[in-house]
Scaffold this motif. Structure first.
Motif, PDB file in Angstrom:
ATOM      1  N   LEU A   1      21.466 -10.966 -59.427  1.00 48.91           N
ATOM      2  CA  LEU A   1      20.174 -11.083 -60.099  1.00 48.91           C
ATOM      3  C   LEU A   1      19.033 -10.616 -59.197  1.00 48.91           C
ATOM      4  CD1 LEU A   1      20.443 -14.496 -61.997  1.00 48.91           C
ATOM      5  CD2 LEU A   1      20.403 -12.204 -62.986  1.00 48.91           C
ATOM      6  N   GLY A   2      19.069 -11.015 -57.933  1.00 45.26           N
ATOM      7  CA  GLY A   2      18.030 -10.578 -57.002  1.00 45.26           C
ATOM      8  C   GLY A   2      18.047  -9.082 -56.792  1.00 45.26           C
ATOM      9  N   ALA A   3      19.257  -8.500 -56.649  1.00 45.61           N
ATOM     10  CA  ALA A   3      19.359  -7.056 -56.447  1.00 45.61           C
ATOM     11  C   ALA A   3      18.836  -6.291 -57.649  1.00 45.61           C
ATOM     12  CB  ALA A   3      20.813  -6.674 -56.166  1.00 45.61           C
ATOM     13  N   GLY A   4      19.219  -6.710 -58.862  1.00 45.68           N
ATOM     14  CA  GLY A   4      18.758  -6.019 -60.061  1.00 45.68           C
ATOM     15  C   GLY A   4      17.260  -6.129 -60.263  1.00 45.68           C
ATOM     16  N   THR A   5      16.716  -7.317 -60.002  1.00 51.32           N
ATOM     17  CA  THR A   5      15.278  -7.527 -60.191  1.00 51.32           C
ATOM     18  C   THR A   5      14.456  -6.655 -59.250  1.00 51.32           C
ATOM     19  OG1 THR A   5      15.656  -9.820 -60.891  1.00 51.32           O
ATOM     20  CG2 THR A   5      13.431  -9.240 -60.150  1.00 51.32           C
ATOM     21  N   PHE A   6      14.799  -6.650 -57.990  1.00 47.74           N
ATOM     22  CA  PHE A   6      13.994  -5.885 -57.034  1.00 47.74           C
ATOM     23  C   PHE A   6      14.258  -4.383 -57.124  1.00 47.74           C
ATOM     24  CE2 PHE A   6      13.400 -10.063 -55.221  1.00 47.74           C
ATOM     25  CZ  PHE A   6      12.099 -10.005 -54.757  1.00 47.74           C
TER      26      PHE A   6
ATOM     27  N   CYS B   1      10.739  -3.859 -51.527  1.00 44.26           N
ATOM     28  CA  CYS B   1      11.616  -4.162 -52.648  1.00 44.26           C
ATOM     29  C   CYS B   1      13.023  -3.601 -52.416  1.00 44.26           C
ATOM     30  CB  CYS B   1      11.037  -3.588 -53.940  1.00 44.26           C
ATOM     31  SG  CYS B   1       9.572  -4.449 -54.523  1.00 44.26           S
ATOM     32  N   MET B   2      13.095  -2.411 -51.827  1.00 45.03           N
ATOM     33  CA  MET B   2      14.393  -1.827 -51.540  1.00 45.03           C
ATOM     34  C   MET B   2      15.182  -2.698 -50.572  1.00 45.03           C
ATOM     35  SD  MET B   2      15.323   1.764 -49.622  1.00 45.03           S
ATOM     36  CE  MET B   2      14.634   1.141 -48.075  1.00 45.03           C
ATOM     37  N   CYS B   3      14.512  -3.172 -49.527  1.00 42.11           N
ATOM     38  CA  CYS B   3      15.196  -4.004 -48.533  1.00 42.11           C
ATOM     39  C   CYS B   3      15.670  -5.321 -49.133  1.00 42.11           C
ATOM     40  CB  CYS B   3      14.275  -4.257 -47.347  1.00 42.11           C
ATOM     41  SG  CYS B   3      13.934  -2.799 -46.348  1.00 42.11           S
ATOM     42  N   VAL B   4      14.812  -5.945 -49.976  1.00 44.02           N
ATOM     43  CA  VAL B   4      15.199  -7.211 -50.596  1.00 44.02           C
ATOM     44  C   VAL B   4      16.365  -6.999 -51.561  1.00 44.02           C
ATOM     45  CG1 VAL B   4      14.441  -9.120 -52.060  1.00 44.02           C
ATOM     46  CG2 VAL B   4      12.893  -8.185 -50.336  1.00 44.02           C
ATOM     47  N   ALA B   5      16.326  -5.898 -52.318  1.00 48.70           N
ATOM     48  CA  ALA B   5      17.413  -5.602 -53.252  1.00 48.70           C
ATOM     49  C   ALA B   5      18.732  -5.417 -52.511  1.00 48.70           C
ATOM     50  CB  ALA B   5      17.074  -4.360 -54.067  1.00 48.70           C
ATOM     51  N   LEU B   6      18.709  -4.656 -51.435  1.00 50.43           N
ATOM     52  CA  LEU B   6      19.929  -4.440 -50.660  1.00 50.43           C
ATOM     53  C   LEU B   6      20.381  -5.721 -49.965  1.00 50.43           C
ATOM     54  CD1 LEU B   6      19.153  -0.930 -49.140  1.00 50.43           C
ATOM     55  CD2 LEU B   6      21.001  -1.487 -50.727  1.00 50.43           C
TER      56      LEU B   6
END
Length: 347
Positions: free
Chosen positions: A288-293, A309-314
């Motif tokens: 969920l966190g990866a898809g959202t960010f 956002c890229m770093c948080v998603a990864l």
């Protein structure tokens, strides 16, 4: 592109054989031999480049063949040696090593090419592999006992040990044992036996859920790592060779994996949540966190916000699954079948 893709042509075909070899000869042996051979393959690239383009492609396929057995072998080793409340951290240590190695290569490779030429990159990392292989065989398989005799490590699989088999119907189990041990069995009966083993592994709904999670995880990771540099170049003028775009995501994933695995094991050992709850929550929160960010990356008009956002998603895509479905592979299968489960999933 053909040279880069050649690696995966070999990588995909050695997953399942690697798991069988680890079960047959021991994970320590298979991992050490594969590391030695892929190091030699790396060292050979500069020489192959002097011959022809096709020789380089064959060399990359060979490299992929030897590296493809690594993760099934590691999972096989971990399955019977790591307690349940330490498995998340153990897998995290592997992931951190992968991320750290990637960051080190991104920093060291340009320096080596600038000062010594591109060939030195392959000589350097191939040489490191040979050193690691020597250390592995010297310290991880045998140690010198006090009376001067070489003694196998306690974790080294015994050739005399009885092989574990999956639980099931007693009559079907006797048939499998008979088929496996009979010297007169036909190729057709062998195929039936292998088909039955494969069905027993992949038919369960939990195993199917693990396969689906692994597929989603790889899609998210490869899309972000492969296409986001192009997006940042076109949207913000940041070249794909930017150190921020190459190193920072791996650092973020390493940090996330460290914290996620630690919390997951703590929850399991303290009894705050059940094992199943921890695996599910880790996987769901991570996805969920990866898809959202990932969706928020295109919202920002500044490169700093998009990179964040890229770093948080990864980080979510790396940390959650390691403590979730990846660790669950060690929980759902018996020790001798974990490597096979990982090999099929990773394929």
């Amino acid at each position: 592109s053909e040279v880069l893709a050649a690696f995966f042509y070999g990588y995909i075909w050695s997953q399942i054989p690697g798991a069988f070899l680890a079960q047959r000869y021991g994970g320590h042996i298979v991992l050490g031999v594969c590391a030695l051979l892929w190091s030699i393959s790396t060292l050979a690239v500069p020489y192959l480049a002097t011959l022809s383009h096709h020789h380089v492609v064959v060399g990359r396929i060979t490299l992929g063949l030897f590296e493809g057995s690594v993760f099934p072998t590691i999972y096989h080793l971990f399955s019977s040696r790591i307690p349940r409340d330490e498995r998340s951290r153990s897998l995290a240590s592997i992931s951190i090593g992968v991320f750290s190695g990637a960051v080190f290569s991104f920093v060291a490779s340009p320096l080596l090419m600038h000062h010594f030429g591109w060939q030195m990159v392959f000589y350097f990392f191939g040489g490191l592999g040979l050193v690691w292989s020597a250390a592995w065989f010297a310290f991880c398989i045998f140690y010198e006992s006090r009376d001067g005799h070489d003694v196998p490590l306690p974790c080294f699989p015994s050739r005399q040990a009885k092989r574990l088999t999956p639980a099931g119907d007693s009559e079907a189990q006797l048939n499998r044992d008979h088929l496996a041990q009979s010297q007169a069995q036909t190729w057709y009966r062998r195929l039936l036996w292998l088909s039955e083993e494969a069905r027993s592994i992949v038919a369960h709904k939990v195993v199917l859920a693990i396969f689906y999670s692994h597929f989603c995880h790889n899609i998210g990771a490869f899309v972000m790592m492969s296409w986001l540099p192009t997006f940042f170049d076109e949207a913000f003028g940041l070249g794909g060779s930017s150190l921020v775009l190459t190193c920072v995501p791996y650092v973020a994933m390493a940090v996330a994996v460290t914290f996620a695995s630690s919390y997951a094991d703590d929850y399991i050992s303290s009894g705050a949540f059940t094992l199943c709850q921890v695996r599910r929550m880790s996987t769901i929160v991570g996805f969920l966190g990866a898809g959202t960010f990932m969706m928020l990356i295109g919202v920002f008009s500044s490169p700093a916000g998009a990179i964040f956002c890229m770093c948080v998603a990864l980080a979510c895509n790396g940390g959650g699954p390691v403590a979730g479905y990846e660790a669950a592979k060690l929980d759902v299968a018996e020790a001798d079948y974990v490597g096979r489960l990982q090999s099929i999933s990773n394929t």
